[in-house]
Design an enzyme around this catalytic site. Structure first.
Site, PDB file in Angstrom:
ATOM      1  N   CYS A   1       0.820  -1.215   0.000  1.00 47.92           N
ATOM      2  CA  CYS A   1       0.000   0.000   0.000  1.00 47.92           C
ATOM      3  C   CYS A   1       0.856   1.269   0.000  1.00 47.92           C
ATOM      4  O   CYS A   1       0.326   2.362  -0.204  1.00 47.92           O
ATOM      5  CB  CYS A   1      -0.926   0.007   1.209  1.00 47.92           C
ATOM      6  SG  CYS A   1      -1.974  -1.444   1.292  1.00 47.92           S
TER       7      CYS A   1
ATOM      8  N   HIS B   1      -2.881   6.827   3.896  1.00 51.47           N
ATOM      9  CA  HIS B   1      -3.366   5.634   3.206  1.00 51.47           C
ATOM     10  C   HIS B   1      -4.739   5.277   3.776  1.00 51.47           C
ATOM     11  O   HIS B   1      -4.946   5.289   4.987  1.00 51.47           O
ATOM     12  CB  HIS B   1      -2.373   4.488   3.409  1.00 51.47           C
ATOM     13  CG  HIS B   1      -2.917   3.161   2.994  1.00 51.47           C
ATOM     14  ND1 HIS B   1      -3.557   2.978   1.789  1.00 51.47           N
ATOM     15  CD2 HIS B   1      -2.930   1.958   3.628  1.00 51.47           C
ATOM     16  CE1 HIS B   1      -3.942   1.715   1.698  1.00 51.47           C
ATOM     17  NE2 HIS B   1      -3.573   1.078   2.796  1.00 51.47           N
TER      18      HIS B   1
ATOM     19  N   ASN C   1     -10.146  -0.103   1.079  1.00 52.02           N
ATOM     20  CA  ASN C   1      -8.686  -0.067   0.972  1.00 52.02           C
ATOM     21  C   ASN C   1      -8.272  -0.460  -0.449  1.00 52.02           C
ATOM     22  O   ASN C   1      -8.381  -1.623  -0.832  1.00 52.02           O
ATOM     23  CB  ASN C   1      -8.088  -1.032   2.000  1.00 52.02           C
ATOM     24  CG  ASN C   1      -6.565  -1.024   1.986  1.00 52.02           C
ATOM     25  OD1 ASN C   1      -5.934  -0.502   1.078  1.00 52.02           O
ATOM     26  ND2 ASN C   1      -5.983  -1.628   3.008  1.00 52.02           N
TER      27      ASN C   1
HETATM   28  O1  UT7 Z   1      -3.359  -1.528   3.958  1.00 52.98           O
HETATM   29  C1  UT7 Z   1      -2.782  -2.353   4.934  1.00 52.98           C
HETATM   30  C2  UT7 Z   1      -3.604  -3.560   5.027  1.00 52.98           C
HETATM   31  N1  UT7 Z   1      -4.426  -3.804   6.123  1.00 52.98           N
HETATM   32  C3  UT7 Z   1      -4.921  -2.998   7.078  1.00 52.98           C
HETATM   33  O2  UT7 Z   1      -4.698  -1.839   7.135  1.00 52.98           O
HETATM   34  C4  UT7 Z   1      -5.792  -3.607   8.118  1.00 52.98           C
HETATM   35  C5  UT7 Z   1      -5.418  -3.171   9.500  1.00 52.98           C
HETATM   36  N2  UT7 Z   1      -6.263  -3.803  10.494  1.00 52.98           N
HETATM   37  C6  UT7 Z   1      -7.542  -3.467  10.673  1.00 52.98           C
HETATM   38  O3  UT7 Z   1      -8.057  -2.580  10.014  1.00 52.98           O
HETATM   39  C7  UT7 Z   1      -8.322  -4.176  11.773  1.00 52.98           C
HETATM   40  O4  UT7 Z   1      -7.419  -4.944  12.545  1.00 52.98           O
HETATM   41  C8  UT7 Z   1      -9.456  -5.084  11.238  1.00 52.98           C
HETATM   42  C9  UT7 Z   1     -10.550  -4.222  10.665  1.00 52.98           C
HETATM   43  C10 UT7 Z   1      -8.905  -6.017  10.179  1.00 52.98           C
HETATM   44  C11 UT7 Z   1     -10.042  -5.896  12.369  1.00 52.98           C
HETATM   45  O5  UT7 Z   1     -10.519  -5.060  13.413  1.00 52.98           O
HETATM   46  P1  UT7 Z   1     -10.166  -5.389  14.918  1.00 52.98           P
HETATM   47  O6  UT7 Z   1     -10.841  -4.394  15.756  1.00 52.98           O
HETATM   48  O7  UT7 Z   1      -8.658  -5.478  15.009  1.00 52.98           O
HETATM   49  O8  UT7 Z   1     -10.866  -6.786  15.135  1.00 52.98           O
HETATM   50  P2  UT7 Z   1     -10.230  -8.185  15.512  1.00 52.98           P
HETATM   51  O9  UT7 Z   1      -9.354  -8.688  14.407  1.00 52.98           O
HETATM   52  O10 UT7 Z   1      -9.611  -8.073  16.874  1.00 52.98           O
HETATM   53  O11 UT7 Z   1     -11.503  -9.111  15.594  1.00 52.98           O
HETATM   54  C12 UT7 Z   1     -12.505  -8.897  16.576  1.00 52.98           C
HETATM   55  C13 UT7 Z   1     -13.608  -9.906  16.361  1.00 52.98           C
HETATM   56  C14 UT7 Z   1     -13.112 -11.333  16.163  1.00 52.98           C
HETATM   57  O12 UT7 Z   1     -14.058 -12.193  16.799  1.00 52.98           O
HETATM   58  P3  UT7 Z   1     -13.721 -12.873  18.212  1.00 52.98           P
HETATM   59  O13 UT7 Z   1     -12.477 -13.667  18.006  1.00 52.98           O
HETATM   60  O14 UT7 Z   1     -13.528 -11.716  19.140  1.00 52.98           O
HETATM   61  O15 UT7 Z   1     -14.942 -13.673  18.480  1.00 52.98           O
HETATM   62  C15 UT7 Z   1     -13.179 -11.546  14.682  1.00 52.98           C
HETATM   63  O16 UT7 Z   1     -13.365 -12.890  14.329  1.00 52.98           O
HETATM   64  O17 UT7 Z   1     -14.297  -9.569  15.157  1.00 52.98           O
HETATM   65  C16 UT7 Z   1     -14.402 -10.732  14.328  1.00 52.98           C
HETATM   66  N3  UT7 Z   1     -14.427 -10.329  12.951  1.00 52.98           N
HETATM   67  C17 UT7 Z   1     -15.556 -10.022  12.293  1.00 52.98           C
HETATM   68  N4  UT7 Z   1     -16.846 -10.015  12.685  1.00 52.98           N
HETATM   69  C18 UT7 Z   1     -17.771  -9.634  11.784  1.00 52.98           C
HETATM   70  C19 UT7 Z   1     -13.373 -10.158  12.101  1.00 52.98           C
HETATM   71  N5  UT7 Z   1     -13.822  -9.750  10.898  1.00 52.98           N
HETATM   72  C20 UT7 Z   1     -15.166  -9.658  11.001  1.00 52.98           C
HETATM   73  C21 UT7 Z   1     -16.184  -9.289  10.096  1.00 52.98           C
HETATM   74  N6  UT7 Z   1     -17.463  -9.282  10.530  1.00 52.98           N
HETATM   75  N7  UT7 Z   1     -15.918  -8.921   8.817  1.00 52.98           N
END
Ligand code: UT7
Length: 339
Positions: free
Chosen positions: A126, A266, A296
């Site tokens: 990115c 970004h 993104n």
């Molecule tokens: O350009 C560079 C590339 N990437 C990025 O910039 C991404 C950077 N990271 C992020 O934006 C965030 O970490 C995410 C949006 C990917 C995730 O948000 P988070 O607040 O860090 O959530 P998490 O990964 O800690 O997940 C929390 C919960 C999990 O469930 P449990 O284990 O707590 O039961 C996930 O399984 O949310 C769940 N989860 C979802 N639930 C509904 C993860 N994705 C989803 C979803 N819908 N799409």
């Protein structure tokens, strides 16, 4: 979009790399969060709260990253008052090309008609567009090029695992482009700073398809040709890395943040954008964000946001814009540009 007089396209002895035109393209097909509720176990509420994303544009089956890059490139050339024949170096920042070999750049070059001008794909996740600004600045300063077309084009929907709710809600497709020429000192790229942290190489990666694990029936069966991401690891790194790069680019430019009119981070996640703005002490109305509409788009995210803000008249000629990004690699970098 920045239009300048034809004279700006004739080059000159000055050394600053100046953005003289911008363009962008988003595929017409949009997918709203609620459309994804039938694809994976997710909800509009979760996606909006955790990312700020409401919809994304996705390529049609027959469209390619090069097709998007060509449209964005043509729009940038038009805004610059240039023609394809003026381009003497084409850079295409992309993560997933038309073909692993020879990439995306030759197809953009062929369709635009840049003749025998050199081209290559630049893969820096990115951060690709910011890396591209650094390369373009060097090409112009060294005299290797007089007119650079820098394109960011991404079709991550083609390597998104639509069974994986942790990633499939995050990405969108699109392209952005800028034309750079030499301009008077004190204009254009005032400072650019690019970096990497290879210890974090596997935070965001595609396990198979390269030399480490060539494509095989087993890699396809194991779904290893899709992007895999450790989301929270990327999230934690993103803000400090973008801030660090921005400080270094500002130091090179000899400016402070108070002299910056606009910050374009970004566009990965609105929470990351907000956290960066808070940490920098920059008011949200000086931060350009379109992640809600485009999600993104990786290396295309900054040039799309820049072009939209220029065409909307938010960013005006003469404004100082700070761009900062992070991405797979891990790469990070920032550029301070007077438009
Ligand atoms: O350009 C560079 C590339 N990437 C990025 O910039 C991404 C950077 N990271 C992020 O934006 C965030 O970490 C995410 C949006 C990917 C995730 O948000 P988070 O607040 O860090 O959530 P998490 O990964 O800690 O997940 C929390 C919960 C999990 O469930 P449990 O284990 O707590 O039961 C996930 O399984 O949310 C769940 N989860 C979802 N639930 C509904 C993860 N994705 C989803 C979803 N819908 N799409």
């Amino acid at each position: 979009m920045l239009s300048v007089s034809g004279a700006a396209c004739k080059g000159g002895p000055e050394m600053a790399a100046r953005i003289v035109g911008s363009g962008s393209y988003l595929p017409p097909h949009t997918v709203a969060n609620c459309d994804l509720e039938s694809v994976v176990d997710t909800s509009d509420e979760w996606i909006v709260q955790r990312t700020g994303i409401r919809e994304r544009h996705l390529l049609d089956e027959h469209e390619l990253p090069s097709d998007m890059g060509v449209v964005a490139g043509r729009r940038a050339l038009e805004a610059a008052g240039c023609v394809a024949g003026d381009i003497d170096f084409l850079l295409v920042a992309t993560t997933f090309p038309d073909m692993t070999c020879p990439g995306t750049a030759p197809f953009v070059a062929r369709e635009l008609g840049t003749g025998d001008a050199p081209f290559f794909d630049l893969t820096a996740g990115c951060t690709g567009f910011v890396y591209g600004l650094a390369v373009a600045e060097g090409l112009l300063a060294s005299g290797l090029a007089q007119c650079v077309l820098l394109v960011g084009s991404e079709a991550l929907s083609r390597v998104t695992d639509w069974n994986d709710r942790r990633t499939c809600v995050l990405f969108g497709d699109g392209a952005g482009a800028v034309v750079l020429r030499s301009g008077p000192a004190g204009t254009g790229v005032l400072g650019v700073s690019v970096h990497g942290d290879p210890e974090k190489a596997l935070l965001l990666h595609m396990p198979a398809g390269g030399a480490r694990q060539p494509a095989s029936h087993a890699t396809v069966d194991a779904r290893q040709h899709f992007l895999q991401m450790e989301g929270s690891g990327v999230f934690r790194s993103a803000v400090p890395l973008m801030e660090r790069a921005l400080e270094r680019a500002l130091a090179k430019a000899g400016l402070t943040l108070t002299e910056v009119d606009w910050v374009i981070p970004h566009q990965a996640n609105q929470r990351i954008i907000d956290a960066l703005a808070r940490r920098l002490g920059v008011s949200p109305d000086r931060v350009i964000a379109n992640v809600d509409r485009v999600a993104n788009t990786s290396a295309a995210s900054i040039p799309i946001a820049l072009d939209e803000a220029m065409r909307q008249g938010r960013i005006k000629p003469g404004d100082v814009v700070a761009m900062t990004a992070f991405g797979a690699g891990v790469t990070y970098g920032a550029a301070i540009v007077r438009m």
